[in-house]
Design an enzyme around this catalytic site. Structure first.
Site: not given
Length: 184
Positions: A8, A10, A14, A42, A57-58, A60-61, A69
């Site tokens: 679901g 959160r 991921s 995506t 997000h980027r 954080g990786r 993309e």
């Protein structure tokens, strides 16, 4: 190996998928030498809020991730990688939204053909492929025709991938539940 990871909003799906992909990458690197760890995003930067979310997000990786993309053509995922690479597609719910509402592709058979092409290409290159998606069918079917249609198409895509997958995992509150394949 093909993975399907769902949960679901959160739920931690991921994070689980990213951690699993990193583990698979480290294992592949030990066995095969130089391999790549590819994050196939995506999402489209359709507005400033989404653009900011993508930037976060980027950032954080870890740098080891190569980000591509792919809002529409998932076949590019395997093409971006070489033999033995680890590929993470996040997420199918956003990809399906892109396909239905921006590309106007409504045929379920075409959607599964695209995914089937990616799976086949990944198998040919001996790549590890992880799909991430949202569980949106946990409630009663929507009376809204557009929402119901989206849900039915997403579930058809899920069923197709799970039929091809070696592992299927559902994440809830950060805890993985193995539905298919060996726990590990």
């Amino acid at each position: 190996m093909i993975w399907f990871i769902s949960g679901g909003a959160r739920s931690g799906k991921s994070t689980y998928a990213e951690n699993k992909a990193a583990e698979l990458y480290e294992e592949a690197e030990r066995k095969n030498g130089a391999v790549n760890l590819i994050y196939a995003a995506t999402a489209r930067a359709s507005d400033e809020e989404m653009a900011e979310r993508i930037r976060r997000h980027r950032a954080g990786r870890p740098e080891i991730w190569q980000t591509i993309e792919v809002p529409w053509d998932l076949r590019q995922v395997s093409e971006a990688g070489g033999k033995g690479d680890v590929l993470l597609v996040d997420c199918l719910t956003v990809w399906l939204n892109n396909m239905l509402f921006y590309r106007k592709e409504t045929r379920t058979s075409k959607l599964t053909d695209i995914i089937g092409g990616l799976i086949q290409a990944a198998k040919e290159k001996e790549q590890q492929l992880l799909f991430v998606s949202n569980d949106v069918n946990e409630d009663l079917p929507s009376s809204d025709r557009m929402i119901a249609d989206y849900t039915y198409k997403l579930e058809a895509v899920h069923r197709f991938i799970v039929s091809q997958a070696d592992r299927a995992v559902q994440v809830n509150a950060g805890l993985p539940l193995d539905w298919k394949g060996e726990a590990g």
